[in-house]
Design a protein around this motif. Structure first.
Motif, PDB file in Angstrom:
ATOM      1  N   ALA A  55      -0.490   6.075  -1.639  1.00  0.00           N
ATOM      2  CA  ALA A  55       0.789   6.106  -0.920  1.00  0.00           C
ATOM      3  C   ALA A  55       0.875   4.966   0.089  1.00  0.00           C
ATOM      4  O   ALA A  55       1.910   4.293   0.209  1.00  0.00           O
ATOM      5  CB  ALA A  55       0.959   7.451  -0.224  1.00  0.00           C
ATOM      6  N   MET A  56      -0.206   4.727   0.811  1.00  0.00           N
ATOM      7  CA  MET A  56      -0.201   3.671   1.822  1.00  0.00           C
ATOM      8  C   MET A  56      -0.201   2.287   1.191  1.00  0.00           C
ATOM      9  O   MET A  56       0.437   1.363   1.698  1.00  0.00           O
ATOM     10  CB  MET A  56      -1.393   3.838   2.764  1.00  0.00           C
ATOM     11  CG  MET A  56      -1.251   5.011   3.712  1.00  0.00           C
ATOM     12  SD  MET A  56      -2.569   5.081   4.947  1.00  0.00           S
ATOM     13  CE  MET A  56      -1.837   6.189   6.152  1.00  0.00           C
ATOM     14  N   ASP A  57      -0.929   2.129   0.092  1.00  0.00           N
ATOM     15  CA  ASP A  57      -0.946   0.840  -0.596  1.00  0.00           C
ATOM     16  C   ASP A  57       0.432   0.518  -1.161  1.00  0.00           C
ATOM     17  O   ASP A  57       0.908  -0.621  -1.063  1.00  0.00           O
ATOM     18  CB  ASP A  57      -1.982   0.864  -1.724  1.00  0.00           C
ATOM     19  CG  ASP A  57      -3.401   0.720  -1.196  1.00  0.00           C
ATOM     20  OD1 ASP A  57      -3.555   0.471   0.017  1.00  0.00           O
ATOM     21  OD2 ASP A  57      -4.351   0.866  -1.982  1.00  0.00           O
ATOM     22  N   ASP A  58       1.076   1.528  -1.759  1.00  0.00           N
ATOM     23  CA  ASP A  58       2.402   1.318  -2.347  1.00  0.00           C
ATOM     24  C   ASP A  58       3.427   0.908  -1.298  1.00  0.00           C
ATOM     25  O   ASP A  58       4.299   0.074  -1.547  1.00  0.00           O
ATOM     26  CB  ASP A  58       2.877   2.581  -3.068  1.00  0.00           C
ATOM     27  CG  ASP A  58       2.089   2.852  -4.352  1.00  0.00           C
ATOM     28  OD1 ASP A  58       1.389   1.933  -4.802  1.00  0.00           O
ATOM     29  OD2 ASP A  58       2.171   3.981  -4.877  1.00  0.00           O
ATOM     30  N   ARG A  59       3.304   1.513  -0.124  1.00  0.00           N
ATOM     31  CA  ARG A  59       4.275   1.244   0.936  1.00  0.00           C
ATOM     32  C   ARG A  59       3.803   0.158   1.900  1.00  0.00           C
ATOM     33  O   ARG A  59       4.451  -0.115   2.905  1.00  0.00           O
ATOM     34  CB  ARG A  59       4.561   2.532   1.715  1.00  0.00           C
ATOM     35  CG  ARG A  59       5.138   3.635   0.825  1.00  0.00           C
ATOM     36  CD  ARG A  59       5.397   4.899   1.597  1.00  0.00           C
ATOM     37  NE  ARG A  59       5.808   5.992   0.720  1.00  0.00           N
ATOM     38  CZ  ARG A  59       6.157   7.208   1.130  1.00  0.00           C
ATOM     39  NH1 ARG A  59       6.137   7.478   2.424  1.00  0.00           N
ATOM     40  NH2 ARG A  59       6.499   8.134   0.271  1.00  0.00           N
ATOM     41  N   LYS A  60       2.630  -0.410   1.590  1.00  0.00           N
ATOM     42  CA  LYS A  60       2.037  -1.460   2.436  1.00  0.00           C
ATOM     43  C   LYS A  60       1.880  -1.004   3.890  1.00  0.00           C
ATOM     44  O   LYS A  60       2.203  -1.726   4.839  1.00  0.00           O
ATOM     45  CB  LYS A  60       2.862  -2.751   2.354  1.00  0.00           C
ATOM     46  CG  LYS A  60       2.960  -3.320   0.943  1.00  0.00           C
ATOM     47  CD  LYS A  60       3.569  -4.696   0.951  1.00  0.00           C
ATOM     48  CE  LYS A  60       3.717  -5.232  -0.468  1.00  0.00           C
ATOM     49  NZ  LYS A  60       2.435  -5.250  -1.202  1.00  0.00           N
ATOM     50  N   ILE A  61       1.402   0.207   4.032  1.00  0.00           N
ATOM     51  CA  ILE A  61       1.121   0.771   5.357  1.00  0.00           C
ATOM     52  C   ILE A  61      -0.353   0.538   5.671  1.00  0.00           C
ATOM     53  O   ILE A  61      -1.218   0.788   4.827  1.00  0.00           O
ATOM     54  CB  ILE A  61       1.430   2.278   5.398  1.00  0.00           C
ATOM     55  CG1 ILE A  61       2.907   2.525   5.093  1.00  0.00           C
ATOM     56  CG2 ILE A  61       1.064   2.883   6.749  1.00  0.00           C
ATOM     57  CD1 ILE A  61       3.265   3.991   4.947  1.00  0.00           C
ATOM     58  N   SER A  62      -0.633   0.078   6.850  1.00  0.00           N
ATOM     59  CA  SER A  62      -2.021  -0.153   7.250  1.00  0.00           C
ATOM     60  C   SER A  62      -2.770   1.171   7.311  1.00  0.00           C
ATOM     61  O   SER A  62      -2.347   2.108   7.976  1.00  0.00           O
ATOM     62  CB  SER A  62      -2.064  -0.845   8.614  1.00  0.00           C
ATOM     63  OG  SER A  62      -3.394  -1.143   8.964  1.00  0.00           O
ATOM     64  N   GLU A  63      -3.870   1.252   6.608  1.00  0.00           N
ATOM     65  CA  GLU A  63      -4.562   2.525   6.438  1.00  0.00           C
ATOM     66  C   GLU A  63      -5.249   3.019   7.720  1.00  0.00           C
ATOM     67  O   GLU A  63      -4.817   3.982   8.334  1.00  0.00           O
ATOM     68  CB  GLU A  63      -5.568   2.391   5.297  1.00  0.00           C
ATOM     69  CG  GLU A  63      -4.885   2.116   3.962  1.00  0.00           C
ATOM     70  CD  GLU A  63      -5.846   1.645   2.892  1.00  0.00           C
ATOM     71  OE1 GLU A  63      -7.046   1.513   3.191  1.00  0.00           O
ATOM     72  OE2 GLU A  63      -5.400   1.407   1.755  1.00  0.00           O
ATOM     73  N   CYS A  64      -6.307   2.363   8.120  1.00  0.00           N
ATOM     74  CA  CYS A  64      -7.069   2.816   9.292  1.00  0.00           C
ATOM     75  C   CYS A  64      -6.237   2.745  10.582  1.00  0.00           C
ATOM     76  O   CYS A  64      -6.251   3.656  11.406  1.00  0.00           O
ATOM     77  CB  CYS A  64      -8.333   1.981   9.452  1.00  0.00           C
ATOM     78  SG  CYS A  64      -9.395   1.976   7.989  1.00  0.00           S
ATOM     79  N   VAL A  65      -5.537   1.626  10.741  1.00  0.00           N
ATOM     80  CA  VAL A  65      -4.788   1.355  11.973  1.00  0.00           C
ATOM     81  C   VAL A  65      -3.666   2.365  12.197  1.00  0.00           C
ATOM     82  O   VAL A  65      -3.357   2.719  13.339  1.00  0.00           O
ATOM     83  CB  VAL A  65      -4.214  -0.080  11.955  1.00  0.00           C
ATOM     84  CG1 VAL A  65      -3.292  -0.316  13.137  1.00  0.00           C
ATOM     85  CG2 VAL A  65      -5.349  -1.091  11.971  1.00  0.00           C
ATOM     86  N   SER A  66      -3.064   2.863  11.134  1.00  0.00           N
ATOM     87  CA  SER A  66      -1.935   3.786  11.263  1.00  0.00           C
ATOM     88  C   SER A  66      -2.295   5.022  12.077  1.00  0.00           C
ATOM     89  O   SER A  66      -1.481   5.541  12.839  1.00  0.00           O
ATOM     90  CB  SER A  66      -1.445   4.227   9.878  1.00  0.00           C
ATOM     91  OG  SER A  66      -0.931   3.130   9.173  1.00  0.00           O
ATOM     92  N   CYS A  67      -3.522   5.493  11.931  1.00  0.00           N
ATOM     93  CA  CYS A  67      -3.951   6.703  12.648  1.00  0.00           C
ATOM     94  C   CYS A  67      -4.847   6.392  13.852  1.00  0.00           C
ATOM     95  O   CYS A  67      -4.825   7.120  14.834  1.00  0.00           O
ATOM     96  CB  CYS A  67      -4.705   7.635  11.705  1.00  0.00           C
ATOM     97  SG  CYS A  67      -3.686   8.312  10.375  1.00  0.00           S
ATOM     98  N   HIS A  68      -5.624   5.320  13.742  1.00  0.00           N
ATOM     99  CA  HIS A  68      -6.650   5.062  14.759  1.00  0.00           C
ATOM    100  C   HIS A  68      -6.359   3.869  15.658  1.00  0.00           C
ATOM    101  O   HIS A  68      -7.157   3.565  16.538  1.00  0.00           O
ATOM    102  CB  HIS A  68      -8.008   4.864  14.077  1.00  0.00           C
ATOM    103  CG  HIS A  68      -8.451   6.039  13.275  1.00  0.00           C
ATOM    104  ND1 HIS A  68      -8.917   7.204  13.846  1.00  0.00           N
ATOM    105  CD2 HIS A  68      -8.486   6.245  11.930  1.00  0.00           C
ATOM    106  CE1 HIS A  68      -9.233   8.067  12.895  1.00  0.00           C
ATOM    107  NE2 HIS A  68      -8.971   7.523  11.731  1.00  0.00           N
ATOM    108  N   SER A  69      -5.250   3.194  15.435  1.00  0.00           N
ATOM    109  CA  SER A  69      -4.886   2.008  16.211  1.00  0.00           C
ATOM    110  C   SER A  69      -5.856   0.865  15.897  1.00  0.00           C
ATOM    111  O   SER A  69      -6.727   0.998  15.057  1.00  0.00           O
ATOM    112  CB  SER A  69      -4.865   2.320  17.711  1.00  0.00           C
ATOM    113  OG  SER A  69      -4.402   1.209  18.442  1.00  0.00           O
ATOM    114  N   SER A  70      -5.706  -0.244  16.598  1.00  0.00           N
ATOM    115  CA  SER A  70      -6.561  -1.403  16.320  1.00  0.00           C
ATOM    116  C   SER A  70      -7.374  -1.824  17.540  1.00  0.00           C
ATOM    117  O   SER A  70      -8.591  -1.786  17.529  1.00  0.00           O
ATOM    118  CB  SER A  70      -5.714  -2.568  15.825  1.00  0.00           C
ATOM    119  OG  SER A  70      -4.645  -2.825  16.727  1.00  0.00           O
ATOM    120  N   HIS A  71      -6.698  -2.191  18.625  1.00  0.00           N
ATOM    121  CA  HIS A  71      -7.412  -2.686  19.804  1.00  0.00           C
ATOM    122  C   HIS A  71      -7.746  -1.593  20.808  1.00  0.00           C
ATOM    123  O   HIS A  71      -8.616  -1.776  21.660  1.00  0.00           O
ATOM    124  CB  HIS A  71      -6.577  -3.776  20.504  1.00  0.00           C
ATOM    125  CG  HIS A  71      -6.348  -4.978  19.664  1.00  0.00           C
ATOM    126  ND1 HIS A  71      -5.159  -5.244  19.041  1.00  0.00           N
ATOM    127  CD2 HIS A  71      -7.179  -6.008  19.307  1.00  0.00           C
ATOM    128  CE1 HIS A  71      -5.238  -6.370  18.353  1.00  0.00           C
ATOM    129  NE2 HIS A  71      -6.453  -6.856  18.498  1.00  0.00           N
TER     130      HIS A  71
END
Length: 211
Positions: A55-71
């Protein structure tokens, strides 16, 4: 940031891990996930088998970052299911919405059982009980709680329910064992009271006889 700057752990990702050394390019969706997956190998493997992956790949949604943020990555707690999952799955009839609530309930039940067990162990210590033989069980339970957090990335509710049932059964078993020790202390105290009463009566009778 905490691991790198405060604990001087040079093995954790730094700026160049995501942005490269010279180009300072914004990382793509797949780049971030692959970087996280280098250390969190098991989580990456479990996530790849979940419905979220496609689902995330199809919609080009960032996987880890979407739930856990980045910085500003923080340790997620159960509130993530109410705060983040419901952003996409906001319809109460949505399967994702139902799964999110179920995960919240499972996590809550495990946390409550574990916390109650810790409180009971603390009470046992205050009463003078030797609880050192439970240390191994506690370490095992703690590891299982961490493993449960890892398994959540697969969104396999049946597997997660079985895992939580196992944790709850183990908590109940240890709690029952501690409760038996509590009862043992109670009966020992009653026994000692009768012993002291016996000797007190004996002393009183001896005093009366000597008089």
């Amino acid at each position: 940031g905490i691991l790198l700057l405060k604990r001087n752990d040079m093995a954790v990702p730094n700026c160049a891990s995501c942005h490269d050394n010279h180009g300072a390019l914004p990382p793509g969706v797949r780049d971030v996930s692959s970087i996280c997956g280098k250390c969190h190998i098991e989580i990456r493997k479990i996530f790849n088998s979940s419905v979220h992956k496609k689902a995330m790949d199809d919609r080009k949604i960032s996987e880890c970052v979407s739930c856990h943020s980045s910085h500003f990555i923080t340790t997620p707690d159960k509130e993530i299911y109410k705060q983040l999952c419901h952003k996409c799955h906001n319809n109460s009839s949505d399967t994702g919405y139902i799964i999110a609530n179920k995960l919240y309930d499972l996590t809550t039940s495990a946390d409550e059982k574990y916390k109650k067990l810790i409180l009971k162990l603390d009470e046992a210590k205050r009463l003078g009980l030797d609880v050192s033989n439970y240390n191994g069980h506690l370490k095992s339970l703690y590891q299982e709680m961490i493993e449960f957090k890892t398994l959540q990335h697969g969104l396999n509710i049946i597997e997660l329910e079985d895992f939580i049932d196992k944790i709850i059964i183990e908590c109940d078993g240890i709690s029952s064992s501690i409760e038996e020790n509590f009862q043992s202390i109670f009966f020992r105290k009653i026994y000692l009271i009768f012993i002291w009463l016996f000797f007190l009566i004996l002393i009183i009778l001896l005093i009366i006889k000597l008089q």
